[in-house]
Enzyme design. Structure first.
Site, PDB file in Angstrom:
ATOM      1  N   GLU A 208       0.828  -1.199   0.000  1.00  0.00           N
ATOM      2  CA  GLU A 208       0.000   0.000   0.000  1.00  0.00           C
ATOM      3  C   GLU A 208       0.868   1.259   0.000  1.00  0.00           C
ATOM      4  O   GLU A 208       2.056   1.211   0.341  1.00  0.00           O
ATOM      5  CB  GLU A 208      -0.933   0.014   1.213  1.00  0.00           C
TER       6      GLU A 208
ATOM      7  N   LYS B 194      -5.189  -2.289  14.064  1.00  0.00           N
ATOM      8  CA  LYS B 194      -4.613  -1.209  14.861  1.00  0.00           C
ATOM      9  C   LYS B 194      -5.114  -1.296  16.303  1.00  0.00           C
ATOM     10  O   LYS B 194      -6.311  -1.440  16.545  1.00  0.00           O
ATOM     11  CB  LYS B 194      -4.956   0.137  14.227  1.00  0.00           C
TER      12      LYS B 194
ATOM     13  N   LYS C  31      -5.882  10.530   0.441  1.00  0.00           N
ATOM     14  CA  LYS C  31      -5.946   9.189   1.018  1.00  0.00           C
ATOM     15  C   LYS C  31      -7.181   8.516   0.426  1.00  0.00           C
ATOM     16  O   LYS C  31      -8.306   8.952   0.667  1.00  0.00           O
ATOM     17  CB  LYS C  31      -6.052   9.280   2.541  1.00  0.00           C
TER      18      LYS C  31
ATOM     19  N   SER D 207     -14.341   0.325   9.849  1.00  0.00           N
ATOM     20  CA  SER D 207     -13.498   0.526   8.680  1.00  0.00           C
ATOM     21  C   SER D 207     -14.085  -0.142   7.440  1.00  0.00           C
ATOM     22  O   SER D 207     -14.648  -1.243   7.505  1.00  0.00           O
ATOM     23  CB  SER D 207     -12.104  -0.039   8.941  1.00  0.00           C
ATOM     24  N   ALA D 208     -13.888   0.531   6.304  1.00  0.00           N
ATOM     25  CA  ALA D 208     -14.310  -0.050   5.025  1.00  0.00           C
ATOM     26  C   ALA D 208     -13.480  -1.271   4.664  1.00  0.00           C
ATOM     27  O   ALA D 208     -13.873  -2.048   3.779  1.00  0.00           O
ATOM     28  CB  ALA D 208     -14.194   1.000   3.922  1.00  0.00           C
ATOM     29  N   ASP D 209     -12.331  -1.452   5.329  1.00  0.00           N
ATOM     30  CA  ASP D 209     -11.493  -2.618   5.034  1.00  0.00           C
ATOM     31  C   ASP D 209     -12.279  -3.914   5.173  1.00  0.00           C
ATOM     32  O   ASP D 209     -12.110  -4.843   4.370  1.00  0.00           O
ATOM     33  CB  ASP D 209     -10.303  -2.689   6.006  1.00  0.00           C
TER      34      ASP D 209
ATOM     35  N   ASP E 111     -19.152   3.199  13.815  1.00  0.00           N
ATOM     36  CA  ASP E 111     -17.959   3.479  13.020  1.00  0.00           C
ATOM     37  C   ASP E 111     -17.168   2.193  12.798  1.00  0.00           C
ATOM     38  O   ASP E 111     -16.678   1.583  13.745  1.00  0.00           O
ATOM     39  CB  ASP E 111     -17.095   4.523  13.734  1.00  0.00           C
TER      40      ASP E 111
ATOM     41  N   VAL F 183      -5.731   0.156   2.727  1.00  0.00           N
ATOM     42  CA  VAL F 183      -5.825  -1.304   2.631  1.00  0.00           C
ATOM     43  C   VAL F 183      -6.922  -1.707   1.653  1.00  0.00           C
ATOM     44  O   VAL F 183      -6.713  -2.551   0.775  1.00  0.00           O
ATOM     45  CB  VAL F 183      -6.084  -1.917   4.016  1.00  0.00           C
TER      46      VAL F 183
END
Length: 301
Positions: free
Chosen positions: A22, A156, A83, A137-139, A135, A103
């Site tokens: 990435e 993380k 980003k 992550s779109a990952d 909330d 990612v």
């Protein structure tokens, strides 16, 4: 619309190992000029293991799979590098924007180009206080529908780790520890949570990848959770103390939404005297090495 470098194109055609990398860590994750040094170091680690690195980014609206030195320098030093998550890719392409891939965007572009193995630092996941913020992550959803093997140091540590593991299970994304029965915590070798499966060699990982294809199930990812070495991790007591401080500061300043993660990560780096940054780089370096070995085992199948 993909711009695949000659080196990557030839490697894929000849069934030589290729590892996707990435670019967000270059443009947004590390200070200058350390960011370019790390980008070049990660590519060299992949090469030392006999694989071809394919750092991915979008430049002037065109997704690039594999960057030469000039383009790496541009991602590392140019102003206005956005980003980009996977949702942003069509927008960036349409308006001719330049951006570093997260990612989710890297995984999507790598899979589109025919690359099966991807090395990164830590995944995104479910944020703390999810019940109030929703909330996530779109990952996670992207990995639930993308056939790629992601070597990472877990998620993380600022996130809700058990909720993220549960979410990955719900989405049908396979997770295995690499040489460990514990799920790593990005800066930490052990997040405090176990994994159900342990893989110990690149050949075992490649065998799982083959089995995914044979079964013809949902096109989901395989997460290979490779911990940062204990000698290079952030001291767990320091991590716990500074993270607690960071969370309080975040709440006091009213930081919300997408600003939370960069705020917390920057706080950790600043308040640990750079130790968090060193652990981050150590984790990514190790993941790139393991990913290259997996990619080599994969093409030998």
């Amino acid at each position: 619309m993909l711009v695949v470098s000659e080196e990557v194109r030839e490697a894929l055609a000849a069934r030589r190992p290729v590892v996707a990398l990435e670019s967000t860590i270059i443009a947004h994750g590390l200070p200058r000029p350390r960011n370019l040094q790390v980008a070049l170091e990660l590519e060299e680690v992949v090469r030392q293991e006999g694989a071809v690195p394919a750092t991915i980014a979008v430049l002037d609206g065109r997704p690039h799979i594999g960057l030469d030195r000039e383009r790496l320098e541009r991602i590392a030093s140019a102003e206005g590098i956005r980003k980009l998550g996977h949702r942003d890719l069509p927008l960036a392409m349409a308006v001719g924007a330049s951006g570093a891939t997260t990612v989710s965007a890297t995984a999507q572009l790598a899979a589109t180009a025919g690359i099966r193995v991807f090395a990164t630092g830590g995944l995104g996941g479910v944020h703390r206080e999810w019940t109030a913020t929703q909330d996530e992550s779109a990952d996670l959803r992207l990995l639930a529908r993308t056939r790629i093997t992601v070597v990472c140091a877990g998620v993380k540590s600022i996130l809700d780790v058990p909720a993220t593991l549960q979410r990955l299970e719900t989405l049908g994304v396979a997770v295995a520890g690499y040489g460990t029965d514990r799920f790593p915590g990005f800066y930490l070798s052990d997040s405090g949570h176990p994994v159900d499966w342990t893989l110990r060699t690149p050949e075992e990982v490649a065998a799982v990848m083959r089995a995914q294809d044979v079964l013809r199930g949902p096109e989901s990812a395989l997460i290979v959770a490779h911990p940062v070495p204990e000698a290079e991790q952030l001291d767990p007591e320091v991590h716990a103390r500074v993270l607690a401080e960071a969370l309080r500061a975040c709440a006091e300043k009213g930081v919300t939404g997408q600003a939370v993660t960069p705020f917390l990560l920057e706080y950790l780096v600043d308040r640990t005297g750079g130790a968090a940054l060193r652990a981050n780089v150590a984790a990514v370096r190790g993941n790139a090495r393991v990913a290259a070995r997996i990619a080599e085992a994969w093409v030998r199948r």
